[in-house]
Structures are given as structure tokens and as C-alpha cells.
Design an enzyme around this catalytic site. Structure first.
Site, PDB file in Angstrom:
ATOM      1  CG  ASP A  80      -1.515   8.497  -9.731  1.00 38.18           C
ATOM      2  OD1 ASP A  80      -0.913   9.577  -9.857  1.00 38.18           O
ATOM      3  OD2 ASP A  80      -1.820   8.008  -8.631  1.00 38.18           O
ATOM      4  CG  ASP A 134       0.123   9.381  -5.962  1.00 36.90           C
ATOM      5  OD1 ASP A 134       0.313  10.609  -6.045  1.00 36.90           O
ATOM      6  OD2 ASP A 134      -0.913   8.880  -5.502  1.00 36.90           O
ATOM      7  CG  ASP A 182      -3.885   5.744  -4.931  1.00 39.43           C
ATOM      8  OD1 ASP A 182      -3.196   6.749  -5.215  1.00 39.43           O
ATOM      9  OD2 ASP A 182      -4.752   5.742  -4.045  1.00 39.43           O
TER      10      ASP A 182
END
Length: 636
Positions: A536, A340, A532
């Protein structure tokens, strides 16, 4: 772990997180050593000062029972359960047979060296447990709660509730996750993250339980109760890790169930067939018993789970938490690492890089107006603007009659003027003419005062200091790297270009991330996703291995297999290296143990290996494999 645990009655595995079970196991191990020491004394006495008649035989028998009691009991329990085939049965048959043919010294030696190997295993496992406990057993017993704004009372940590205000003095640990309500201090985060660099916290900053308050007195507003706090979740993760067995460990269990009866059958054939053909019953029985001692799979049974336990301990010391040994093993198989962006590769904290004023407005006026409108907002961009506007202790004017336009910005009255602060779309909605602004990879906030364009603020999200080196290290391991983010393509492209990411997918919703993960898995193999955020969660659950930054959202931490407590990208690289090292150690132990045992077994069948040689070969291989596994503890 094969059937080695069969030396104790099966019980439901404890899932408590207090660490008491490991301590009780070590205390129990010390008590079990007392009869072993007594047996050694009896053994040495019988060897040094032989007794007349059958006195020495009885003394050897007494020593044998003291030293081998646990092994004999374990073998008997397994026979009663109709599941006898493990290393305990091999040891009992070999040593008992040695007694029958009069080799009492060798019979006791078989048990003695077996117990020495077991003792070394328990010492190594205990060190791993203590290392994990020292790294994570940070939960408080009591906290100091501020009552009625001034009185301080001491209450059990479990009694503190969300919203309570706690007092934390210098030298105290942060007891629960929370937000600094008053005061400023420096925190030692090393117990959580393994990093020595201190962290400064001020009013409004979030802090994690387990950190040590080093300098000032702070007041903390609790955001998570004890059961949901960071240190409790860490302990729960470690308990889960100890409860899981990797596939290699399960393979050894299945291997032993087939290997042991095959070895027993081979020993019976060795003892009986040549004796029937040519006599020499004593010689061939001795050879068969020697073969049994050599064939004990203790080195594999001990060293493989110990290697994973040592790796989990070493990782915990460095702020990396594996929720299971299976996750450590799967990490070795990944072919692609997907990141990410915000909060994972970048800090997730936006800072104002440039303020551009227009017409009669100054840069200071634009920044002050925007800061006044955005104060109190929790949006990352708003925080960046307010931080820039209050540099040097500058105060902001109050914003009145604030009106928010979802996803676009805010309009409020500041010092009698109508101030709009937000996206280009907001100002266009309000009929304000805005010039074209190019700011690739950055976020742009536009400001208008009384309908007149005043200027804009360019904010950027800083790439983490260690991200470039970590991504480069991951690529050197031969892994493919990708970044999947919900951010705009321009911003994602700048970060990916800076870090050298192989593939970038931007403007992704949660379902788009899952689809991207499936596509990359189908194209390249097992996938490791690191994120995080709340969005996600689905992709972390769907990845072959999921990694979450410890400072991220709870749903991400809960869904992940690996937690990186200090949020450094370099920890991702370290976990990959640790996984590879652990599997390399396991393979070394398997090849070495089977290779040496195979050679010595052949020598035993040919009559070139004595019972003493078998004992030393078995114990020596076990000790070397244990030492090879334990060295992982010192890799952080």
C-alpha cells in the site's frame, strides 16, 4: 500565523520529540506575565489615586511600557526587517496616538486587553500541547535486559538492540516494540489507542511500546530499537504536525500583509482629510485611532491556528495522529474513500470455519496433519490452521523433511506419513485427485496423506466489528466508497457486500492500486486511501490524503498522512468528522470576526464608537473566537 510570532526572534523550528520546547515556552510565558502584573498594579494605582502635576501621566507611561513591552519590541523588530505591517504595529500606533491626545487610560487599556487575549491564546495552546503530550509521551528512560538467560540489568532504553530480551513486570510500560517470548498478560492500550478495552498477549504475540502491562510478568524480544519504536514515531509525527501550516493559516498570513497597510492608510486618511476640510483635529485623530484598534486582526491570527492545534490534540487523545495540519485540512476536501481489505476492513487473521474430511479420515486427523505441517510458518493461513489445531492445549507432531512449494503449499513427513498441505494446484502437481469445492469468499487449504486426498479446511478473514457502521457513516457524509485489494474477486465481493462498499476492484497489484486511485480521482475528485500493507506504500503516497493502520507495515505508516493507532475503521469516520468540524469552526471564526469588526469600524468612522468600545470589541471578538476553537479539544 500572520506575524504574531514576530514578537520573538526567528529561530529554526525545533524538531525534537521530547516535549521540552512546549514546556520551555509555557515557562517563558509565565515569566513574561510578571511585568504585566506589575503594570496592571501601576495602572490601577494611577486610575484610583490620581497624582498631582504629571505624576499620573508618568505612572500611566510606566504601566504602558511594562504591559506593552513585548508588543513594542515586536513592532520595532519588524520595522528594522522592513516588514512592519502586522497587528503589533496597529496596536503601537493606536495606543501611542491615544497618549498623544491625552487619553492615557484608553492607551494602556488597548495594550492590556491585547495582552489578555494573548494570554488566553497561550493557555489554550498550552492545553493542546499538554493533551498531546499526555497522549503520546510514553518513551521509556531505561529497560530491564535479561543477560545470559537469568541475570537482569538496567540499561538506557536507547542502548537496547534488536534481539535483546527484556523483562516487563506488572505496572510497567512496554518499553519497545517486540514479540512476547515468555509469559502471558493483559495490556492496557488506552494511551496508544484511546480505547479502554484491554488486550491479552501470549507467547508469540507482537506488542507495541507504550502499552501498560497490567497482570503477569512477560519477557519480550525486541524487534525495533527506540528510534524506530511506535512511541518514537508518534512523537516524530506530532513534531511534523506542529511544523506544518495549513493553507488557511497561510492565507491569513498573506491577508495580514495586505490588510494592515490598507488599514493604516485608511486611518491616516480619516485623521487628515476631514481635519483639513473642517478642522476638529482632535476628534478625527481620536476616530482614526479607534478605527485602528477595532481593525486589529488578532481574533483571526489567534483562532485559526489554534483550531487546528486543538483538533490535532483531540485526535491524538483518541489514537488518531495527523502528521500535519495541512492533512487535516485536505481531509475536508476528499470525495472518495478507498479502503484496502485485509488488515484494514478485516482483522487480517484467518480462522478455520469448517473442516471437511474425506474417506477414512476424520476431521480431527485432517486438522492435526495440516497443523503439524504448518507449525512454524508465519503465513496468515498457516497461523489460522495451527490455532485451530492446538485448541484446548493439543500438541502437534513434529514435521520432518519439510519442503515448500512457493505460492502453493508445503509437503512434510508427519508420524511416518507424507502430508501435503496447500492449494489445489499443489495437490494436482502431486497427482492427487481432488473433488470440486465451492467456498465463495473463503480460502481453502487442501490436505493429502500418502498421496490420498484426506479433506480440506475452509478459512475466512473476519470483518472488523465496527467496519459496517463506519462505512455506513462515511456514505452518509456524501462520500463515495471503494475497496481496492490484491485478494481474489470472490473473497473481495463477500466483504464488499457485507459492508455496502460502492465499488470493488480485486486481484490488484501495487501498480494496479495506483492506477485505480488515479482513475477515481479523475472521475470523482480528491481521494482518501486507507491501507496497512507494504504493497500500500505507493498508493498511500499518491493519494490526496493517506491513512495507515498503526499495526500495519512500517512503509505504510511512513507514507501516510494520518495514522490510526488502534486500527479501527470507526477512527477513519471520526477523523473525517473532526476535519469537517475544524473547518466549520474556522469558517465561523472568520465570518464572525470580520463581520463584527466591519460593523464596529463603520460605527467608529461615523463617530459612534469610542476607544473603550473599540478595545472591548476587539478583545471580546478574540475571546469568543478562542473559546470556539478550544471546544474542539473536547471532541474525541
Amino acid at each position: 500565523m500572520c506575524e504574531k510570532m514576530s514578537q520573538q526572534e526567528p529561530v529554526s523550528r525545533c524538531t525534537c520529540t521530547c516535549g521540552c520546547c512546549g514546556e520551555q515556552a509555557e515557562e517563558s510565558g509565565k515569566k513574561r506575565l510578571l511585568p504585566v502584573f506589575a503594570g496592571i498594579c501601576a495602572y490601577l494605582a494611577a486610575y484610583i489615586w490620581p497624582l498631582p502635576d504629571k505624576g499620573s501621566l508618568y505612572l500611566y507611561g510606566f504601566a504602558y511600557l511594562l504591559i506593552g513591552k513585548d508588543v513594542i519590541q515586536a513592532a520595532w523588530r519588524n520595522i528594522r526587517r522592513k516588514d512592519p505591517f502586522d497587528e503589533n504595529l496597529l496596536m503601537v500606533i493606536a495606543s501611542g496616538g491615544a497618549f498623544l491626545i491625552g487619553d492615557c487610560v484608553e492607551a494602556v487599556a488597548v495594550m492590556l486587553f491585547s495582552r489578555i487575549g494573548e494570554f488566553l491564546e497561550e493557555r489554550a495552546a498550552g492545553k493542546s500541547r499538554r493533551q498531546i503530550k499526555a497522549a503520546i509521551d510514553l518513551r521509556p528512560d531505561v529497560v530491564c535486559r535479561i543477560r545470559d538467560g537469568r541475570d537482569v540489568e538496567t540499561i538506557p532504553a536507547a542502548a537496547a538492540r534488536t534481539g535483546d530480551r527484556l523483562l516487563v513486570r506488572p505496572g510497567d510500560r512496554i518499553p519497545l516494540d517486540g514479540i512476547v517470548a515468555a509469559g502471558e498478560s493483559v495490556l492496557d492500550m488506552s494511551a496508544l489507542t484511546g480505547e479502554a478495552l484491554p488486550l491479552t498477549c501470549r507467547e508469540g504475540d507482537g506488542v507495541l511500546s507504550g502499552a501498560i502491562n497490567k497482570t503477569g510478568v512477560i519477557e519480550l524480544t525486541v524487534t525495533k530499537e527506540l528510534a524506530q519504536s511506535t512511541v518514537s514515531k508518534i512523537l516524530q509525527a506530532v513534531a511534523a504536525a506542529e511544523a506544518q501550516k495549513p493553507r488557511l493559516d497561510r492565507f491569513i498570513t498573506r491577508f495580514c500583509r495586505l490588510y494592515t497597510p490598507a488599514v493604516v492608510a485608511a486611518a491616516i486618511v480619516t485623521a487628515v482629510v476631514p481635519s483639513l476640510a473642517g478642522g476638529q483635529w482632535h476628534y478625527w485623530l481620536y476616530t482614526a485611532l479607534t478605527f485602528l484598534v477595532i481593525s486589529c486582526p488578532c481574533a483571526l491570527v489567534i483562532s485559526i491556528p489554534l483550531a487546528f492545534s486543538a483538533a490535532i490534540g483531540a485526535a491524538a487523545k483518541g489514537g488518531i495522529l495527523f502528521k500535519g495540519a495541512a492533512a487535516l485540512e485536505r481531509l475536508h476536501e476528499v470525495k472518495t474513500v478507498i479502503f484496502d481489505k485485509t488488515g484494514t476492513l478485516t482483522e487480517g487473521r484467518f480462522s478455520a470455519q469448517r473442516v471437511c474430511a474425506a474417506g477414512r479420515f476424520t476431521e480431527a486427523a485432517v486438522l492435526a496433519a495440516a497443523g503439524a505441517v504448518e507449525q512454524g510458518s508465519q503465513h496468515p493461513l498457516a497461523k489460522g490452521i495451527v490455532a485451530a489445531a492446538t485448541v484446548g492445549g493439543r500438541t502437534l507432531s513434529p514435521a520432518l523433511r519439510s519442503r515448500e512449494f512457493a505460492g502453493e503449499g508445503v509437503v512434510a513427513i508427519v508420524d511416518g506419513h507424507s502430508v501435503a498441505c496447500g492449494s489445489l494446484r499443489l495437490l494436482q502437481r502431486l497427482g492427487t485427485a481432488v473433488p470440486s469445492v465451492a467456498a465463495a469468499g473463503a480460502a481453502v487449504i487442501f490436505v493429502a496423506v500418502d498421496g490420498e486426498y484426506a479433506g480440506h479446511i475452509i478459512l475466512t478473514d473476519t470483518v472488523k466489528d465496527d467496519a459496517a457502521a463506519a462505512v455506513n457513516g462515511i456514505k452518509k457524509l456524501g462520500l463515495y466508497t471503494a475497496m481496492v485489494t490484491g485478494d481474489r474477486a470472490a473473497a473481495a465481493g463477500v466483504v464488499a457486500g457485507t459492508l455496502g462498499i460502492d465499488q470493488t476492484l480485486a486481484d490488484c497489484l501495487p501498480q494496479d492500486k495506483v492506477a485505480a486511485l488515479s482513475s477515481l480521482r479523475q472521475e470523482r475528485g480528491a481521494v482518501f486511501f486507507v491501507g496497512d500493507g507494504i504493497n500500500d506504500g505507493p498508493v498511500l503516497s499518491g493519494a490526496d490524503v493517506g491513512g495507515a493502520m498503526g499495526s500495519g507495515a512500517d512503509i505504510a505508516v511512513d507514507a501516510a498522512d494520518v495514522i490510526y493507532m488502534h486500527g479501527a475503521v470507526s477512527a477513519v469516520l471520526r477523523s473525517l468528522l473532526l476535519s469537517r468540524q475544524t473547518l466549520a469552526v474556522v469558517r465561523q471564526n472568520v465570518v464572525f470576526a470580520l463581520g463584527v469588526k466591519g460593523l464596529v469600524m463603520l460605527a467608529g468612522l461615523a463617530g459612534f464608537a469610542s476607544m473603550w468600545g473599540a478595545v472591548f470589541a476587539d478583545a471580546g471578538v478574540a475571546v469568543l473566537c478562542i473559546a470556539n476553537s478550544v471546544r474542539i479539544l473536547y471532541q474525541t
